[in-house]
Design an enzyme around this catalytic site. Structure first.
Site, short mmCIF file in Angstrom:
data_model
loop_
_atom_site.label_atom_id
_atom_site.label_comp_id
_atom_site.label_asym_id
_atom_site.label_seq_id
_atom_site.Cartn_x
_atom_site.Cartn_y
_atom_site.Cartn_z
N GLY A 152 -4.11 -8.76 -6.85
CA GLY A 152 -4.71 -8.89 -5.52
C GLY A 152 -6.09 -8.25 -5.53
N ARG A 231 3.01 1.51 -5.11
CA ARG A 231 4.02 2.24 -4.36
C ARG A 231 5.10 2.69 -5.33
NH1 ARG A 231 0.83 2.84 -1.01
NH2 ARG A 231 0.83 2.17 1.16
N GLU A 260 8.07 10.50 -2.58
CA GLU A 260 6.95 11.44 -2.47
C GLU A 260 6.97 12.15 -1.13
OE1 GLU A 260 3.96 8.38 -3.35
OE2 GLU A 260 3.20 8.63 -1.31
N HIS A 278 -0.77 10.91 -4.69
CA HIS A 278 -1.12 9.76 -3.83
C HIS A 278 -2.55 9.92 -3.29
CE1 HIS A 278 0.62 6.49 -0.97
NE2 HIS A 278 -0.66 6.29 -1.18
P1 NAP Z 1 -3.34 -7.38 -1.92
O1 NAP Z 1 -4.72 -7.84 -2.12
O2 NAP Z 1 -2.54 -7.96 -0.81
O3 NAP Z 1 -2.55 -7.58 -3.29
C1 NAP Z 1 -1.17 -7.41 -3.36
C2 NAP Z 1 -0.66 -8.14 -4.58
O4 NAP Z 1 0.76 -8.02 -4.56
C3 NAP Z 1 -0.98 -9.63 -4.59
O5 NAP Z 1 -1.25 -10.03 -5.90
C4 NAP Z 1 0.32 -10.26 -4.09
O6 NAP Z 1 0.54 -11.56 -4.56
C5 NAP Z 1 1.31 -9.32 -4.72
N1 NAP Z 1 2.63 -9.43 -4.09
C6 NAP Z 1 2.95 -9.19 -2.81
N2 NAP Z 1 4.26 -9.39 -2.62
C7 NAP Z 1 4.78 -9.74 -3.81
C8 NAP Z 1 6.08 -10.07 -4.28
N3 NAP Z 1 7.14 -10.08 -3.45
N4 NAP Z 1 6.25 -10.38 -5.57
C9 NAP Z 1 5.21 -10.39 -6.41
N5 NAP Z 1 3.94 -10.09 -6.04
C10 NAP Z 1 3.74 -9.78 -4.75
O7 NAP Z 1 -3.28 -5.81 -1.70
P2 NAP Z 1 -4.29 -4.71 -2.26
O8 NAP Z 1 -5.31 -4.42 -1.24
O9 NAP Z 1 -4.70 -5.07 -3.64
O10 NAP Z 1 -3.30 -3.43 -2.31
C11 NAP Z 1 -2.17 -3.45 -3.16
C12 NAP Z 1 -1.26 -2.28 -2.88
O11 NAP Z 1 -1.81 -1.08 -3.38
C13 NAP Z 1 -1.04 -1.97 -1.39
O12 NAP Z 1 -0.05 -2.81 -0.84
C14 NAP Z 1 -0.63 -0.52 -1.39
O13 NAP Z 1 0.76 -0.39 -1.45
C15 NAP Z 1 -1.24 0.02 -2.68
N6 NAP Z 1 -2.29 1.02 -2.43
C16 NAP Z 1 -2.12 2.29 -2.88
C17 NAP Z 1 -3.12 3.22 -2.67
C18 NAP Z 1 -2.98 4.62 -3.20
O14 NAP Z 1 -3.56 5.52 -2.60
N7 NAP Z 1 -2.27 4.83 -4.29
C19 NAP Z 1 -4.26 2.89 -1.98
C20 NAP Z 1 -4.40 1.60 -1.53
C21 NAP Z 1 -3.41 0.66 -1.77
P3 NAP Z 1 0.46 -12.86 -3.59
O15 NAP Z 1 -0.93 -13.36 -3.79
O16 NAP Z 1 1.50 -13.75 -4.14
O17 NAP Z 1 0.73 -12.39 -2.19
C1 8YV Z 2 -3.18 5.86 2.10
C2 8YV Z 2 -2.53 3.94 0.78
O1 8YV Z 2 -3.47 5.16 3.23
O2 8YV Z 2 -4.00 2.33 1.68
C3 8YV Z 2 -2.85 2.59 1.29
O3 8YV Z 2 -1.92 1.77 1.28
O4 8YV Z 2 -1.48 4.19 0.29
C4 8YV Z 2 -3.54 5.04 0.89
O5 8YV Z 2 -4.85 4.59 0.96
C5 8YV Z 2 -3.93 7.12 2.12
O6 8YV Z 2 -3.32 7.95 1.20
C6 8YV Z 2 -3.99 7.77 3.48
O7 8YV Z 2 -2.76 8.21 3.91
#
Ligand code: NAP
Ligand code: 8YV
Length: 318
Positions: A152, A231, A260, A278
């Protein structure tokens, strides 16, 4: 009259100050008896500010019968009950794109750290071991194979960084991404078998729970490295801990965990594991951009009837 907004969990103090200027803001955390407060005053709130880790569950949404809009600090929406918001016609805003670079940067920092042993070497020098011992040889990153689980927005930003390291890139997901420019491998197990490094950037939630299974970890193998910035729920953490302790997996860089802020005790003593709290989006610049979008989403809703960035599938039924 100012719209009455409830804040669930903590947000940046500067955002809170800005919200308090424009809205009649109440913090749920300040209430000594939150359930009683919600019973007595829940119907007064038309807006809710929350964050990705805190979300809004069915009980909270049900306690706010006048709720029209939720604005969430973060891009993950696995903790927001979308079935409830859709059924109630509640708009849901979130903060995509503005955090892609910083999250991808941290994914790469973890990958480099696990492979090259930066944190482990730092501990080695600090404990005074250098004069007496040689630090172990580490693993090359440049030119190796990077598998991305979930290409994504963040996954693509990880791929862009990997290209700079001359890495071969492949990915998996529900379907190939149009014009991705990288090879699609149809299952996580096959991708893990191919890859030297597997980076997890897939969305969280029930549909991706334990997508990184025991089999995927076995396929990545004793020379493979797992990096998770998505996640904790996506990885079978018990299987991960077992594989790391038994050295059936080469290493891991983890920013997120299943329970977490609890981190499995067994990981704390492992030198092939790098742990982060995180923090992937946690730079001043990105958190400010997220805060601005949380505010703009609310403002746009009250000014024009729609948030600026709506969570996919959250559009009200009409
Ligand atoms: P995004 O652009 O929506 O990308 C999500 C990816 O997951 C897409 O490739 C999507 O594929 C895939 N996906 C969703 N549901 C699925 C399923 N059931 N099976 C297989 N693939 C699936 O989101 P993003 O902005 O890149 O963010 C991704 C994730 O990173 C967030 O949802 C969040 O949980 C995490 N995150 C973590 C932090 C942190 O602080 N560690 C910060 C920001 C985000 P499709 O094209 O098929 O929908
Ligand atoms: C948190 C995240 O929002 O965007 C997400 O999905 O997991 C992080 O960016 C951030 O840690 C603030 O709580």
């Amino acid at each position: 009259m100012k719209h009455r907004i409830l804040q669930n969990g903590r947000v940046l103090p500067a955002l809170e100050a800005r919200l308090a200027e424009s809205f009649d803001l109440h913090r749920l955390a300040d209430k000594a008896d939150a359930p009683a407060f919600l019973r007595e005053r829940g119907r007064e709130f038309v807006g809710l500010v929350t964050s990705a880790p805190v979300g809004a569950d069915a009980a909270l949404i049900d306690a706010l019968p006048s709720l029209r809009v939720i604005s969430s600090f973060g891009v993950g929406f696995d903790r927001i009950d979308l079935a409830r918001t859709v059924a109630r016609g509640i708009a849901v805003g979130y903060t995509p794109d503005v955090l892609n670079d910083c999250v991808a940067d941290l994914a790469f920092a973890l990958l480099l750290d696990v492979a090259r042993g930066v944190s482990a070497a730092d501990r080695f020098v600090r404990r005074g071991a250098w004069p007496g011992e040689r630090f172990r040889l580490t693993t090359r990153v440049s030119g190796k194979r990077l598998g991305i689980l979930g290409l994504g927005r963040i996954g693509q930003a990880v791929a862009a960084r990997a290209a700079g390291f001359g890495m071969e890139i492949a990915y998996t997901g529900r379907r190939p991404v149009a014009d991705a420019g990288h090879a699609f491998i149809s299952t996580p197990v096959e991708l893990a078998r191919w890859a030297d490094f597997l980076v997890v950037t897939v969305a969280g939630g029930a549909s991706t729970r334990h997508l990184v299974s025991r089999e995927v970890l076995e396929a990545l193998g004793p020379d493979g490295v797992l990096v998770n910035v998505a996640r904790g729920s996506v990885v079978d953490e018990a299987a991960l801990v077992e594989a790391l302790v038994q050295r059936r997996l080469g290493g891991a860089g983890l920013d997120v965990f299943e329970n977490e802020p609890q981190v499995p005790q067994a990981l704390l003593g492992l030198d092939n594991v790098v742990l982060a709290p995180h923090m992937a989006s946690g730079t001043m610049e990105t958190r400010q951009a997220m805060a601005d979008l949380v505010f703009d989403n609310l403002l746009a809703y009250f000014d024009a009837g729609a948030v600026r960035c709506a969570v996919p599938g959250s559009a009200p039924l009409g």
